[in-house]
Design an enzyme around this catalytic site. Structure first.
Site, PDB file in Angstrom:
ATOM      1  CG  HIS A 197       0.407  -4.458 -10.991  1.00  0.00           C
ATOM      2  ND1 HIS A 197       0.218  -3.128 -10.995  1.00  0.00           N
ATOM      3  CD2 HIS A 197       0.222  -4.693  -9.562  1.00  0.00           C
ATOM      4  CE1 HIS A 197       0.046  -2.762  -9.955  1.00  0.00           C
ATOM      5  NE2 HIS A 197       0.050  -3.541  -8.858  1.00  0.00           N
ATOM      6  CG  LEU A 239      -3.640  -3.887 -13.100  1.00  0.00           C
ATOM      7  CD1 LEU A 239      -3.977  -4.715 -13.825  1.00  0.00           C
ATOM      8  CD2 LEU A 239      -3.257  -4.073 -11.603  1.00  0.00           C
ATOM      9  CG  MET A 297      -4.638  -2.545  -3.304  1.00  0.00           C
ATOM     10  SD  MET A 297      -4.749  -1.471  -1.952  1.00  0.00           S
ATOM     11  CE  MET A 297      -3.245  -0.448  -2.322  1.00  0.00           C
ATOM     12  CG  LEU A 354       7.843  -0.228 -13.117  1.00  0.00           C
ATOM     13  CD1 LEU A 354       6.971  -0.819 -14.366  1.00  0.00           C
ATOM     14  CD2 LEU A 354       7.940   1.234 -13.736  1.00  0.00           C
ATOM     15  NE  ARG A 356       1.465   4.176  -2.456  1.00  0.00           N
ATOM     16  CZ  ARG A 356       0.404   4.699  -1.473  1.00  0.00           C
ATOM     17  NH1 ARG A 356       0.288   5.707  -1.253  1.00  0.00           N
ATOM     18  NH2 ARG A 356      -0.113   3.634  -0.901  1.00  0.00           N
ATOM     19  CE  LYS A 378       6.962  -0.347  -4.392  1.00  0.00           C
ATOM     20  NZ  LYS A 378       5.927   0.565  -4.666  1.00  0.00           N
TER      21      LYS A 378
HETATM   22  O1  PAF Z   1       0.505  -4.516  -2.835  1.00  0.00           O
HETATM   23  C1  PAF Z   1      -0.915  -4.455  -3.055  1.00  0.00           C
HETATM   24  O2  PAF Z   1      -1.216  -3.657  -3.988  1.00  0.00           O
HETATM   25  C2  PAF Z   1      -1.703  -4.349  -1.750  1.00  0.00           C
HETATM   26  O3  PAF Z   1      -1.252  -4.148  -0.534  1.00  0.00           O
HETATM   27  C3  PAF Z   1      -2.218  -5.872  -1.783  1.00  0.00           C
HETATM   28  C4  PAF Z   1      -1.285  -7.037  -1.785  1.00  0.00           C
HETATM   29  C5  PAF Z   1      -3.072  -6.316  -3.098  1.00  0.00           C
HETATM   30  C6  PAF Z   1      -3.453  -6.401  -0.526  1.00  0.00           C
HETATM   31  O4  PAF Z   1      -4.389  -5.218  -0.890  1.00  0.00           O
END
Ligand code: PAF
Length: 286
Positions: A42, A38, A35, A189, A192, A154
């Site tokens: 990620h 990053l 989402m 990490l 939020r 996580k």
């Molecule tokens: O973990 C996340 O960032 C979200 O829940 C995901 C897997 C991208 C789905 O929107």
């Protein structure tokens, strides 16, 4: 020298055309659903995907269906330019960043709902959250046709929900779990963490430290009830306003446990001001 920009596509058609041309050349494809906002966690998924697949696609979609509180959706960080630069630096091949209408067009009416592993923990505190996650991930898997997708531990319950529906629906994709990436002081990490004030940030590692202390006590033979009550109290007294849960569960089916089993995992979620932090660890001697 700055890295070349990552290519960005915004429609299913363009995504499929790009993936189709890779496939025609015999290349495999790994997917990192995100989402945005990053962070190093990620980027560790991008690295894991580059190790296994020829091409790596990251997705950026702030999925409205998985937010149970409109204010949480409104304040979710949106940093696409920065995210695209980090993906270029990490050598991802493509960013799929659809708008809401591409994922949920007018008249959209389908929901993917997983029972069992989505019960309790974050599923109890955030009604509809895992339906939203399962629905959007199903769409991202089917839209991309990727061979594999990478998820951080996580969000362990999310990982189990995804593994469940992928198996149940025979979706041809391999799910790769990846270890939680932590700050030096143990804080997991999370996008939020950006919303923590400097003062809250000093208290935030209490969740991980408490989970570790609780795991040790369980392995030393303390009772589950006593350890969970003590852990909850410890987090509260560190200044967290509310502890949503502090629980021991089976790591596979996520059923609550009242005594230690070989495959046990501790889970915690708690609020520091407006920020809800979650974490979990395996209870093992290793
Ligand atoms: O973990 C996340 O960032 C979200 O829940 C995901 C897997 C991208 C789905 O929107």
């Amino acid at each position: 020298m700055p890295s070349a920009a990552v290519d960005i596509v915004r429609t299913v058609e363009d995504l499929r055309s790009e993936v189709g041309s890779w496939r025609a050349g015999g290349l495999t494809v790994g997917l990192i659903p995100t989402m945005g906002a990053l962070h190093a966690g990620h980027l560790s998924l991008v690295r894991a995907a580059l190790d296994r697949y020829d091409r790596v696609v990251a997705t950026l979609f702030v999925n409205p269906r998985q937010f149970d509180r409109p204010e949480d959706l409104a304040k979710y960080p949106r940093t696409e330019d920065d995210d695209a630069a980090k993906l270029a630096e990490a050598k991802a091949h493509l960013l799929y960043a659809p708008n809401v209408g591409e994922i949920y067009p007018e008249g959209y009416s389908t929901n993917i709902s997983v029972s069992g592993v989505s019960a309790g923990l974050c599923g109890g505190d955030r009604p509809g959250h895992f339906d939203g996650v399962a629905t959007v991930c199903t769409k991202l898997f089917l839209q991309s046709g990727a061979d594999g997708a990478f998820f951080g531990e996580k969000d362990f319950q999310q990982l189990r929900v995804v593994q469940r529906f992928v198996g149940d629906l025979n979706i041809p994709i391999v799910i790769h779990p990846c270890a939680t990436v932590r700050e030096k002081d143990g804080l997991a990490l999370s996008s939020r963490n950006k919303n923590l004030t400097a003062e809250m940030r000093t208290r935030a590692p209490t969740i991980y430290n408490t989970l570790r202390g609780a795991a040790k006590k369980l392995l030393d033979g303390s009772t589950v009830d006593a350890v969970l009550a003590e852990g909850t109290e410890k987090i509260r007294s560190a200044g967290f306003e509310k502890v949503d849960y502090f629980e021991l569960r089976d790591a596979d089916n996520l059923q609550p446990l009242d005594c230690l089993q070989p495959n046990s995992r501790l889970f915690a979620a708690a609020w520091l001001g407006p920020v809800r932090l979650i974490d979990n660890i395996a209870v093992t001697n290793s």
